[in-house]
Design an enzyme around this catalytic site. Sequence first.
Site, PDB file in Angstrom:
ATOM      1  N   ASP A 131       2.923  -2.706   4.276  1.00  0.00           N
ATOM      2  CA  ASP A 131       3.080  -1.288   4.652  1.00  0.00           C
ATOM      3  C   ASP A 131       4.486  -1.115   5.226  1.00  0.00           C
ATOM      4  O   ASP A 131       4.663  -1.008   6.446  1.00  0.00           O
ATOM      5  CB  ASP A 131       2.013  -0.917   5.691  1.00  0.00           C
ATOM      6  CG  ASP A 131       0.599  -1.075   5.141  1.00  0.00           C
ATOM      7  OD1 ASP A 131       0.160  -0.194   4.393  1.00  0.00           O
ATOM      8  OD2 ASP A 131      -0.041  -2.097   5.442  1.00  0.00           O
ATOM      9  N   HIS A 184       0.868  -1.192   0.000  1.00  0.00           N
ATOM     10  CA  HIS A 184       0.000   0.000   0.000  1.00  0.00           C
ATOM     11  C   HIS A 184       0.897   1.232   0.000  1.00  0.00           C
ATOM     12  O   HIS A 184       1.688   1.423   0.937  1.00  0.00           O
ATOM     13  CB  HIS A 184      -0.880   0.017   1.249  1.00  0.00           C
ATOM     14  CG  HIS A 184      -1.721  -1.215   1.394  1.00  0.00           C
ATOM     15  ND1 HIS A 184      -3.040  -1.250   1.005  1.00  0.00           N
ATOM     16  CD2 HIS A 184      -1.431  -2.465   1.857  1.00  0.00           C
ATOM     17  CE1 HIS A 184      -3.534  -2.461   1.247  1.00  0.00           C
ATOM     18  NE2 HIS A 184      -2.579  -3.217   1.762  1.00  0.00           N
ATOM     19  N   HIS A 218      -8.198  -8.339  -0.112  1.00  0.00           N
ATOM     20  CA  HIS A 218      -7.677  -8.831   1.161  1.00  0.00           C
ATOM     21  C   HIS A 218      -8.717  -9.799   1.723  1.00  0.00           C
ATOM     22  O   HIS A 218      -9.906  -9.457   1.803  1.00  0.00           O
ATOM     23  CB  HIS A 218      -7.501  -7.687   2.151  1.00  0.00           C
ATOM     24  CG  HIS A 218      -6.306  -6.814   1.896  1.00  0.00           C
ATOM     25  ND1 HIS A 218      -6.071  -6.192   0.698  1.00  0.00           N
ATOM     26  CD2 HIS A 218      -5.279  -6.444   2.720  1.00  0.00           C
ATOM     27  CE1 HIS A 218      -4.945  -5.479   0.793  1.00  0.00           C
ATOM     28  NE2 HIS A 218      -4.443  -5.622   2.009  1.00  0.00           N
ATOM     29  N   GLU A 233      -6.925 -12.387   6.456  1.00  0.00           N
ATOM     30  CA  GLU A 233      -5.796 -11.804   7.196  1.00  0.00           C
ATOM     31  C   GLU A 233      -6.087 -12.024   8.681  1.00  0.00           C
ATOM     32  O   GLU A 233      -5.333 -12.696   9.374  1.00  0.00           O
ATOM     33  CB  GLU A 233      -5.672 -10.304   6.871  1.00  0.00           C
ATOM     34  CG  GLU A 233      -4.549  -9.584   7.642  1.00  0.00           C
ATOM     35  CD  GLU A 233      -4.474  -8.081   7.343  1.00  0.00           C
ATOM     36  OE1 GLU A 233      -5.400  -7.534   6.707  1.00  0.00           O
ATOM     37  OE2 GLU A 233      -3.471  -7.451   7.760  1.00  0.00           O
TER      38      GLU A 233
HETATM   39  N1  ADE Z   1      -4.471  -1.230   4.433  1.00  0.00           N
HETATM   40  C1  ADE Z   1      -3.141  -1.134   4.495  1.00  0.00           C
HETATM   41  N2  ADE Z   1      -2.612  -2.274   4.927  1.00  0.00           N
HETATM   42  C2  ADE Z   1      -3.640  -3.131   5.136  1.00  0.00           C
HETATM   43  C3  ADE Z   1      -3.748  -4.471   5.574  1.00  0.00           C
HETATM   44  N3  ADE Z   1      -2.677  -5.210   5.904  1.00  0.00           N
HETATM   45  N4  ADE Z   1      -4.973  -5.010   5.683  1.00  0.00           N
HETATM   46  C4  ADE Z   1      -6.036  -4.296   5.368  1.00  0.00           C
HETATM   47  N5  ADE Z   1      -5.991  -3.047   4.946  1.00  0.00           N
HETATM   48  C5  ADE Z   1      -4.802  -2.460   4.824  1.00  0.00           C
HETATM   49 ZN    ZN Z   2      -2.523  -5.053   2.714  1.00  0.00          ZN
END
Ligand code: ADE
Ligand code: ZN
Length: 345
Positions: A286, A26, A204, A207
């Site tokens: 990130d 991101h 996503h 997670e």
């Molecule tokens: N936005 C940025 N990183 C993220 C992540 N790991 N999961 C969901 N949204 C995100």
């Molecule tokens: Zn992500």
Amino acid sequence: MHHKPIHADRLPALLRAMPKAELHMHIEGSLEPELMFALAKRNNVPLRFADEQALRDAYVFNNLQEFLDIYHAGTLVLKTEQDFYDMAGAYLTRAQADNVLNTEIFFDTQTHTGHGLDAATVVNGLHRACTDAPAKFGMTASLILCFLRHLSEDEAFECLEQVLPLRDKIVGIGLASSEVGHPPEKFAKVFARARELGFRLVAHAGEEAPPAYIWSALDVLKVERIDHGVQAIHDATLMQRLVQDRVPLTMCPLSNLKLCVFPTLAEHTIRRMLDAGIMATVNSDDPAYFGGYINENFTQTFAALGMTSQHAYQLARNSFDASFIDASTRSRYVERLDGVFETFL
Ligand code: ADE
Ligand code: ZN
């Protein structure tokens, strides 16, 4: 490519040198404290931290939501097209240093339009950086727009509408932000529309939320790749499906560690999933917040899990096979990957 294993001593150097693609990063999460403070100054935006170190010290998270709150605060310094260009340029510089040959950059416009910016400011700044990437950094770069799943489907439709004049600058559509309580099927209609418009689709899923979210990302949204997907390990039928359909998972080990998805890297499931035949890839998510860019994700994960050069080749190869690039670019990149492995043998 089958090869005899490269000695463990030389593995970190191989992991760093090998050509790779990054498919889950991101751009707002690549904003380093130094650039954040510089942009705050340039744009006269107050920051609630005294300096870069105080900001870095705040990067301690117990879960995804705690991270998203601080990530959101950091985006307030971004105001102009040039800011987005500079942020992307800083990431591309780092990615080049890590031997990334192709990157498919996640961004969201809803965060920024929520602060009064135009979607075009965001897309044009990022796209100009992607256009410059081959000449400046010797790599290809493209853009994937993520809808924010904590917002409504109507808001996602509005977001899609805003970027339609910029359609050609975006390769795909994704789904990010707070996962639990916001399942993929909430966005069934807008993903169907994006599909009709010819966008590549990712989301996503799995997670923090259970395997059901991965099932619906595949079967309702019809995505081509799953971002994270680590929770699939708890569903044997889903594991079979992912292997059979060669569904790429864009995994982010240091992210999972920092957001407490796994207590330690040694408990990460990437090795087991790769060994089960899943098309896993390694990515940084990130990097400014989670303690490392893509090569750091590779070296720390390999050390923690005792992975080998065979795993390294498979992961790098998967990253190109899962990329949204044309066939001739893909074969050029795979040739370069094979070339580096040969020099290490
Ligand atoms: N936005 C940025 N990183 C993220 C992540 N790991 N999961 C969901 N949204 C995100
Ligand atoms: Zn992500």
